[in-house]
Design an enzyme around this catalytic site. Structure first.
Site, mmCIF file in Angstrom:
data_model
loop_
_atom_site.group_PDB
_atom_site.id
_atom_site.type_symbol
_atom_site.label_atom_id
_atom_site.label_comp_id
_atom_site.label_asym_id
_atom_site.label_seq_id
_atom_site.Cartn_x
_atom_site.Cartn_y
_atom_site.Cartn_z
ATOM 1 C CD GLN B 47 -2.636 1.389 2.479
ATOM 2 O OE1 GLN B 47 -3.580 2.128 2.327
ATOM 3 N NE2 GLN B 47 -2.525 0.570 3.498
ATOM 4 C CB CYS B 130 -0.652 -2.244 -4.289
ATOM 5 S SG CYS B 130 -1.981 -1.055 -4.309
ATOM 6 C CB CYS B 131 -2.503 -6.439 -1.218
ATOM 7 S SG CYS B 131 -0.976 -7.350 -0.994
ATOM 8 N N GLY B 132 -2.014 -4.750 1.086
ATOM 9 C CA GLY B 132 -1.461 -4.142 2.296
ATOM 10 C C GLY B 132 0.059 -4.131 2.330
ATOM 11 C CB THR B 138 0.591 -8.171 -4.497
ATOM 12 O OG1 THR B 138 -0.147 -7.107 -3.893
ATOM 13 C CG2 THR B 138 1.238 -7.669 -5.759
#
Lengths: 281, 197
Positions: B47, B130-132, B138
């Site tokens: 992120q 994207c992810c965290g 991802t």
């Protein structure tokens, strides 16, 4: 997989106990998928591996996981070399026997499978600049797709003879800047050689270009680190990227090199030739 | 720091005793954690935060695929709307069509398929996935993309694990990638990015 309950793929580490208990259903599930895939003929590679054990039922799970292990185990590197005293330096040496053995046979084997095998540690760096470890003949199918104009080789050893044909067919120009890796206490990567390397890599005439050394960790990592500095990346992020590719053999000296590299020469050169700033496509 | 020098040098224009810093510190570009190019104009990362915004601007993104189950932070959404970046929410916790009940659940096959269909459309590029933390969610999507490209599973796994940090990769994610039915992804061949065609 649609009917599969969510919990076999639980991702929380805290729930390890639970997911361990449910391992068996997954094993069966993935087996079914395996067989489905085999029928599709998509994984002819696996077909060969699995086909040898007449009827594979749940016990082929270890087989599934096996491909992962060699990437991280360093045991194989260390075993058959006679310079035991510098265990970590073994990576810097090209094990020629490895490449000569599996030349023509390997190519023939890799063609019918149609599966693409990138070299270990392969990744794009910026736009048309790529990095990897020393390419094997079974990576050639993959490398063809990159339509490379040139390859920058950072080790002093020559390519095995069998490679010439591939490079010629593809019209790939070879640059070789043989440098020794950073080794405590006396051997250092030379500032000048890295500057030369950056000049080659940034020249649009040479792109797409693949940078490689032996394992794609240390020398390639230093060069990529310097490219990131020219992009004005923060050092912490540069180190983070270096460590990702060098793991589990990160060298503090390499990170020091990246930090202390004097970029004034190359910056002057790059500005004169309109190579900076490096923009993303 | 830069402002401080500016005000100092303005203080006494005629005085020669004013120390001018000739070489101000250069700006540092800070990519998001776990940032890496995947293919031409396709990127992956964790992120992004405020400090990554100058870098993100350089990428000229058109689309961001958001894979985390939670909504992103407000400043991130503001930044995206200011830069006319289209954020595609895939895998949010509360969308009933997707069965992600907990933030730590893997993505469902349907979610991955939807993400891949966005990735397979060149109209959406330049594109960031994207992810965290840019690790597992991802990694799942990029892993399935690599299978779609015809990579063998060992290479897919090597790449996935490169981005998973000290706790290593999850077998569950790798099983998910291995079992994913690549034939279920619906793509318009005329819209495929060059490197997929």
């Amino acid at each position: 997989m649609s009917g599969l309950p969510e919990d076999p793929f639980q991702m929380d580490e805290e729930l390890d106990d639970r997911s361990l208990k449910s391992v068996n259903p997954i094993a069966r599930e993935s087996n079914q998928q395996d067989q489905r895939l085999l029928r599709d003929g998509n994984t002819s590679n696996k077909l060969k591996a699995v086909g040898t054990q007449s009827h594979q039922v749940p016990n082929d799970i270890p087989e599934l996981l096996n491909p992962v292990a060699p990437t991280y185990g360093d045991v194989t590197d260390a075993v058959d070399d006679d310079e035991q005293q510098y265990e970590e330096d073994l990576d810097d040496k090209l094990d020629r026997s490895m490449y000569n053995q599996k030349t023509s046979k390997e190519v023939q084997f890799s063609l019918p499978t149609k599966e693409l095998t990138p070299p270990e540690n392969f990744a794009p760096v910026i736009n048309n600049i790529y990095r990897s470890s020393f390419p094997h003949p079974n990576n050639f199918t993959f490398l063809r797709k990159l339509k490379l104009k040139s390859v920058l080789c950072l080790i002093p050893e020559d390519y095995p003879d069998s490679y010439a044909e591939f490079f010629q067919e593809e019209g790939i120009h070879i640059f070789q800047l043989g440098m020794s890796g950073n080794k405590e206490p006396f051997v250092n990567i030379s500032n000048e050689l890295i500057t030369e390397a950056v000049k080659i890599v940034l020249d649009p005439k040479n792109q797409p270009i693949l940078i490689h050394c032996n394992r794609g960790k240390h020398r390639t990592g230093c060069l990529v680190g310097v490219l990131r500095r020219l992009q004005k990346w923060s050092l912490s992020i540069i180190f983070d990227e270096y460590r990702k590719f060098a793991a589990p053999k990160e060298r503090p000296m390499d990170q020091q090199f990246i930090e202390l590299y004097d970029e004034s020469d190359i910056e002057r050169y790059a500005e004169k030739n309109g190579l900076l700033p490096i923009r993303w496509d | 720091m830069a402002e401080l020098q500016a005000s100092e040098s303005k203080d006494e224009p005629g005085s020669s005793s004013v120390v001018k810093i000739m070489k101000p510190p250069t700006t540092r570009i800070i990519p998001p954690l776990n940032f890496c190019p995947v293919e031409r104009q396709l990127y992956r990362s964790a992120q992004p935060s405020i400090i990554n915004q100058p870098f993100l601007k350089d990428l000229n993104l058109k689309t961001i695929i958001w894979l985390a189950s939670e909504e992103p932070q407000d400043d991130f959404l503001d930044f995206c709307s200011n830069c006319h970046i289209n954020v595609e929410f895939v895998g949010l916790m509360n969308e009933y069509a997707y069965k992600n009940v907990n933030p730590w659940d893997s993505l469902s096959e349907g979610t991955i398929r939807r993400a891949l269909e966005i990735i397979c459309d060149k109209e959406n590029y330049p594109l960031l996935v994207c992810c965290g933390m840019g690790r597992h969610r991802t990694g799942s999507v990029i892993g399935c993309l690599r299978r779609l490209q015809g990579w063998n599973l060992a290479s897919v796994s090597e790449e996935y694990r490169r981005f998973t940090g000290a706790r290593g990769g999850r077998i569950m994610v790798e099983l998910l990638i291995e079992g994913f039915d690549i034939n279920s992804v619906q793509v318009d061949p005329s819209k495929l990015p060059e490197w997929l065609g």
